[in-house]
Write a protein that holds these residues in place. Structure first.
Motif, PDB file in Angstrom:
ATOM      1  N   GLY A 168       0.811  -1.214   0.000  1.00  0.00           N
ATOM      2  CA  GLY A 168       0.000   0.000   0.000  1.00  0.00           C
ATOM      3  C   GLY A 168       0.841   1.258   0.000  1.00  0.00           C
ATOM      4  O   GLY A 168       0.563   2.203  -0.745  1.00  0.00           O
ATOM      5  N   GLY A 206      -1.894   5.726   1.994  1.00  0.00           N
ATOM      6  CA  GLY A 206      -1.237   4.446   1.740  1.00  0.00           C
ATOM      7  C   GLY A 206      -0.750   3.802   3.021  1.00  0.00           C
ATOM      8  O   GLY A 206      -0.906   2.594   3.238  1.00  0.00           O
ATOM      9  N   SER A 234      -3.807   2.619   4.981  1.00  0.00           N
ATOM     10  CA  SER A 234      -4.433   1.429   4.398  1.00  0.00           C
ATOM     11  C   SER A 234      -3.648   0.171   4.750  1.00  0.00           C
ATOM     12  O   SER A 234      -4.231  -0.897   4.950  1.00  0.00           O
ATOM     13  CB  SER A 234      -4.566   1.575   2.874  1.00  0.00           C
ATOM     14  OG  SER A 234      -3.324   1.396   2.226  1.00  0.00           O
ATOM     15  N   ASP A 235      -2.318   0.281   4.844  1.00  0.00           N
ATOM     16  CA  ASP A 235      -1.514  -0.858   5.285  1.00  0.00           C
ATOM     17  C   ASP A 235      -1.786  -1.186   6.750  1.00  0.00           C
ATOM     18  O   ASP A 235      -1.889  -2.360   7.134  1.00  0.00           O
ATOM     19  CB  ASP A 235      -0.020  -0.554   5.106  1.00  0.00           C
ATOM     20  CG  ASP A 235       0.449  -0.660   3.662  1.00  0.00           C
ATOM     21  OD1 ASP A 235      -0.261  -1.278   2.846  1.00  0.00           O
ATOM     22  OD2 ASP A 235       1.532  -0.131   3.351  1.00  0.00           O
ATOM     23  N   SER A 253      -5.896  -2.058   7.351  1.00  0.00           N
ATOM     24  CA  SER A 253      -6.433  -3.205   6.614  1.00  0.00           C
ATOM     25  C   SER A 253      -5.802  -4.521   7.020  1.00  0.00           C
ATOM     26  O   SER A 253      -6.299  -5.585   6.656  1.00  0.00           O
ATOM     27  CB  SER A 253      -6.218  -3.001   5.110  1.00  0.00           C
ATOM     28  OG  SER A 253      -4.837  -3.090   4.787  1.00  0.00           O
ATOM     29  N   ALA A 258      -6.975  -7.186   1.069  1.00  0.00           N
ATOM     30  CA  ALA A 258      -7.606  -6.408   0.000  1.00  0.00           C
ATOM     31  C   ALA A 258      -8.957  -5.867   0.440  1.00  0.00           C
ATOM     32  O   ALA A 258      -9.309  -4.719   0.141  1.00  0.00           O
ATOM     33  CB  ALA A 258      -7.759  -7.273  -1.249  1.00  0.00           C
ATOM     34  N   ARG A 263      -8.523  -2.778   2.557  1.00  0.00           N
ATOM     35  CA  ARG A 263      -8.168  -1.601   1.762  1.00  0.00           C
ATOM     36  C   ARG A 263      -9.409  -1.025   1.084  1.00  0.00           C
ATOM     37  O   ARG A 263      -9.594   0.207   1.018  1.00  0.00           O
ATOM     38  CB  ARG A 263      -7.137  -1.969   0.710  1.00  0.00           C
ATOM     39  CG  ARG A 263      -5.792  -2.426   1.246  1.00  0.00           C
ATOM     40  CD  ARG A 263      -4.801  -2.639   0.097  1.00  0.00           C
ATOM     41  NE  ARG A 263      -3.669  -3.458   0.499  1.00  0.00           N
ATOM     42  CZ  ARG A 263      -2.612  -3.018   1.166  1.00  0.00           C
ATOM     43  NH1 ARG A 263      -2.556  -1.751   1.521  1.00  0.00           N
ATOM     44  NH2 ARG A 263      -1.627  -3.832   1.492  1.00  0.00           N
ATOM     45  N   CYS A 268     -11.220   2.659   1.382  1.00  0.00           N
ATOM     46  CA  CYS A 268     -11.535   3.517   0.231  1.00  0.00           C
ATOM     47  C   CYS A 268     -12.981   3.993   0.277  1.00  0.00           C
ATOM     48  O   CYS A 268     -13.287   5.131  -0.108  1.00  0.00           O
ATOM     49  CB  CYS A 268     -11.278   2.778  -1.077  1.00  0.00           C
ATOM     50  SG  CYS A 268      -9.543   2.454  -1.446  1.00  0.00           S
ATOM     51  N   ALA A 306      -4.474   2.718  -2.716  1.00  0.00           N
ATOM     52  CA  ALA A 306      -5.083   1.593  -2.012  1.00  0.00           C
ATOM     53  C   ALA A 306      -5.909   0.715  -2.951  1.00  0.00           C
ATOM     54  O   ALA A 306      -5.892  -0.518  -2.849  1.00  0.00           O
ATOM     55  CB  ALA A 306      -5.953   2.109  -0.873  1.00  0.00           C
ATOM     56  N   SER A 362      -3.549  -1.311  -5.110  1.00  0.00           N
ATOM     57  CA  SER A 362      -2.938  -2.373  -4.300  1.00  0.00           C
ATOM     58  C   SER A 362      -3.900  -3.545  -4.138  1.00  0.00           C
ATOM     59  O   SER A 362      -3.506  -4.712  -4.238  1.00  0.00           O
ATOM     60  CB  SER A 362      -2.557  -1.822  -2.915  1.00  0.00           C
ATOM     61  OG  SER A 362      -1.618  -0.791  -3.020  1.00  0.00           O
ATOM     62  N   ALA A 363      -5.165  -3.240  -3.858  1.00  0.00           N
ATOM     63  CA  ALA A 363      -6.154  -4.296  -3.699  1.00  0.00           C
ATOM     64  C   ALA A 363      -6.291  -5.119  -4.974  1.00  0.00           C
ATOM     65  O   ALA A 363      -6.406  -6.349  -4.927  1.00  0.00           O
ATOM     66  CB  ALA A 363      -7.503  -3.690  -3.305  1.00  0.00           C
TER      67      ALA A 363
END
Length: 448
Positions: A150, A307, A310-311, A314, A318, A321, A325, A365, A368-369
């Protein structure tokens, strides 16, 4: 030599199969720089709306087609076959060619004297830029473990905000320098008006950036390095679509959610300098400085902070994340309504920064997912499909949606504020709902 052999020497992996952290972040840094230049070349036209309209006799809708449709149509269509090529060939060499091509085409915009010439040049910019993000997503995913993905994606995605901000800042400086003379004479190009010289000056340096990709190593495709020759072959497109259908609820909702976020963002950002000039009566150069500064600040908050969050929040999943969002898109909905309508430019700046920061989170994010949902040898192909949807809707329709609403229902100099206040909040709200749906479907796959 087969396409799968036509790669640069792979980067030496660390013990976990990924490149060393120093090399991985070096690749992110170069991709980040390239992304900055791509957005400078993509967004610079937003600062040049008023001189373009004056010199070429254009309407807001015609300018919006240059901002969005002309760029997006080939950016999205060419991205699909390029995604397949990136899954089988040297990603670094493909990006190098793309960066060089879009830089030349941006400079070519400065040679245009008629609308159709500028339209074709903008299409060429889109063709070149279609190489970058599918390759970048694949390269970054092969360079970092999922728990750190992320932040790495957020750093890369920050290039969009920095690039858009620098487009307005650099453009303002160039126009300010040329404004007293009215034109600028450049070697090989001759005498150019301020808006033409701006395209040339921001376009040509990208050719130097292309050279960096020729000296970087090609990272090993993580998860395929120890596979048999049969499993290393390119996955048939039929298998890619079959896989997509098995996870349609997660992948399709994700694609359209990010598309609606992009529509909200481009409906606002593409017209931000014009909005500041028409509504708050800023001079063109002041509008460029103001817009550029708020874009960079909002991007730093949303892409780096988002970012990182989200790491953390989450747990590297996924579904986590995507839920994050959904929350940030809901926040963006509120401030997309507020910032165009408030009366003081300081409040406008604060509101826009929060809106843009909230909307920037899915750039890192969400991407990344998607990488977590998709097998290695499908990543560039499905990333190209993702970018096709995201950019055709977001970039292709966003600027024009705001222009059409303004030209049709609010045909006054300050009508663009009401157009943005309609298009951006509605798009952000739809995005939030789609992110919630995608997170729910993704959670089911993770639990299976």
């Amino acid at each position: 030599m087969s396409p799968t052999d036509a790669t640069a020497a792979p980067a030496a992996p660390a013990g976990d199969g990924y490149p060393s952290p120093a090399l991985a972040w070096a690749m992110v840094a170069v991709l980040f720089i390239a992304y900055i230049f791509s957005f400078i070349d993509r967004m610079i036209i937003g600062l040049l709306i008023e001189p373009l309209k004056a010199d070429l006799g254009l309407t807001d809708t015609q300018v919006s087609l240059l901002q969005g449709f002309a760029f997006a149509i080939f950016y999205t269509i060419v991205g699909l076959p390029l995604g397949r090529l990136i899954d089988r060939a040297s990603r670094m060499r493909i990006v190098a060619a793309g960066v060089a091509f879009w830089s030349v085409m941006t400079a070519s915009c400065g040679l245009a004297t008629q609308y159709w010439q500028l339209f074709l040049a903008r299409m060429g910019v889109g063709v070149g830029e279609a190489t970058l993000s599918p390759a970048a997503y694949s390269i970054i995913s092969d360079s970092f473990p999922q728990r750190r993905l992320g932040l790495a994606m957020g750093v890369y995605g920050l290039g969009s905000a920095v690039g858009a901000g620098l487009a307005f800042l650099i453009g303002a400086v160039v126009i300010e320098l040329i404004s007293t003379a009215g034109s600028l004479t450049l070697p090989l190009f001759g005498e150019l008006r301020a808006w033409q010289a701006t395209f040339v000056i921001v376009g040509l340096p990208g050719i130097l950036i292309a050279g960096l990709f020729l000296i970087l190593p090609e990272p090993p495709r993580h998860g395929a390095a120890t596979a048999t020759p049969e499993t290393q072959a390119v996955i048939p497109i039929s298998e890619v679509w079959r896989f997509t259908l098995t996870r349609a609820g997660a992948i399709i909702n994700l694609c359209f959610a990010v598309a609606m976020v992009n529509l909200a963002v481009f409906a606002a950002v593409s017209w931000l300098p014009a909005f500041l000039i028409r509504v708050h009566e800023f001079p063109l150069t002041t509008a460029g400085h103001f817009a550029g500064g708020t874009l960079i600040l909002g991007g730093l908050i949303g892409l780096i902070g988002g970012g990182w969050l989200s790491d953390r929040l989450s747990g590297g999943s996924a579904s986590g994340r995507l839920a994050f969002c959904a929350v940030t898109s809901s926040i963006g909905t509120v401030f997309a309504l507020i910032f165009p309508l408030v009366g003081h430019p300081v409040l406008t700046g604060i509101g826009f920064t929060i809106f843009f920061a909230s909307s920037a989170v899915p750039i890192g994010a969400g991407a990344s997912a998607l990488q977590q949902l998709v097998p290695n040898r499908m990543r560039a192909t499905l990333s190209a499909v993702y970018l096709f949807i995201v950019n055709l809707i977001g970039l292709g329709l966003g600027p024009t949606a705001a222009a059409l609403v303004g030209d049709t229902f609010f045909p006054t100099p300050d009508g663009i504020r009401y157009a943005i206040a309609i298009v951006s909040p509605i798009s952000s709200l739809i995005a939030a709902g789609l992110f919630f749906l995608s997170a729910r479907y993704t959670k089911r796959h993770e639990s299976a």
